[in-house]
Design an enzyme around this catalytic site. Structure first.
Site, PDB file in Angstrom:
ATOM      1  N   GLU A  49       0.849  -1.198   0.000  1.00  0.00           N
ATOM      2  CA  GLU A  49       0.000   0.000   0.000  1.00  0.00           C
ATOM      3  C   GLU A  49       0.878   1.239   0.000  1.00  0.00           C
ATOM      4  OE1 GLU A  49      -2.764   0.423   3.328  1.00  0.00           O
ATOM      5  OE2 GLU A  49      -2.788   2.589   2.997  1.00  0.00           O
ATOM      6  N   ARG A  53       0.574  10.319   0.257  1.00  0.00           N
ATOM      7  CA  ARG A  53       0.917  11.381   1.200  1.00  0.00           C
ATOM      8  C   ARG A  53       2.207  12.073   0.833  1.00  0.00           C
ATOM      9  NH1 ARG A  53       0.304   7.998   6.668  1.00  0.00           N
ATOM     10  NH2 ARG A  53      -1.585   6.917   6.053  1.00  0.00           N
ATOM     11  N   LYS A 136     -11.099  -2.125   5.957  1.00  0.00           N
ATOM     12  CA  LYS A 136      -9.945  -1.784   6.786  1.00  0.00           C
ATOM     13  C   LYS A 136     -10.496  -1.358   8.151  1.00  0.00           C
ATOM     14  CE  LYS A 136      -6.539   1.979   7.041  1.00  0.00           C
ATOM     15  NZ  LYS A 136      -5.519   2.727   6.314  1.00  0.00           N
TER      16      LYS A 136
END
Ligand code: 3PG
Length: 215
Positions: A49, A53, A136
């Site tokens: 993943e 950011r 999640k």
């Protein structure tokens, strides 16, 4: 091609079943993408993943998508634009800290299998109503940890989770031993200092340890 929530969860499940841990990656430089992905895949963690950011994140996804054996996803999806950009960069799946209508609509329209975030029974039930059966659990430790998540297994047995947020090598098995957990996410396998130093052997070793956790 658009996908249904049911198909999205099915595909995300296949990806999550590849290894017990999905590394959560914050990568500042595209030069780190290939060696980092190779080290993690060699260590036994193929599903990666890449969080959106950093400025380099989309280029990192594109580069990692060319690494043999890797399954690269985009994390921290917050807007439909993020979803479109992640898909265009070559992401195979998406991860979001929560779940808004806009994010769900965009991922379904783009055909990007999503792990939507949920932290409470009501959030999980809303996603289940829409057709999602894999989510999640975020932020795992802060929201109540393995105790909270395990408590959802009995009333919501049809939902599986990938807990993320505060999961580490010491507490990972508390989550992985729960009946409603199929994998967990964590950043500890790729510490920033190791990425910056190019300590790929150390990252491979952390990945190898993580790959041996419970499945
Ligand atoms: C995140 O999105 O930052 C993940 O939840 C990773 O959390 P961690 O750094 O606690 O593993």
């Amino acid at each position: 091609m658009p996908i249904t929530p049911f198909e999205a969860s099915q595909r995300a499940r296949e990806i999550c079943l590849a290894a017990p841990i999905v590394p959560v990656l914050v990568v500042d430089s595209v030069e780190h993408a290939r060696p980092l992905a190779k080290a993690l895949v060699a260590g036994g963690l193929p599903a990666l993943e890449v969080t959106l950011r950093t400025e380099a994140a989309l280029d990192v996804i594109a580069e990692m998508a060319t690494v043999d054996g890797g399954i690269v996803g985009a994390g921290t999806l917050l807007t439909p634009e993020d979803v479109k950009a992640a898909k265009a960069a070559g992401a195979n799946f998406g991860v979001s800290p929560g779940a808004t209508e806009q994010i769900l609509d965009a991922c379904e329209a783009e055909g990007l299998p999503l792990l939507p975030g949920a932290a409470t029974a009501s959030e999980a039930m809303r996603l289940l109503e829409r057709g999602y059966t894999l989510m999640k659990f975020f932020p795992a430790e802060a929201a109540g940890g393995a105790k909270l998540l395990g408590s959802l297994a009995s009333p919501l047995p049809q939902i599986s989770f990938c807990p993320t947020g505060g999961v580490n090598v010491k507490n990972a098995n508390d989550y992985l031993s729960l009946p409603n957990v199929i994998c967990a996410g964590g950043s500890w396998v790729a510490p920033k200092e190791f990425i910056t130093k190019g300590a790929w052997d150390k990252i491979e070793s952390l990945a190898a340890d993580a790959s041996k956790l419970l499945t």
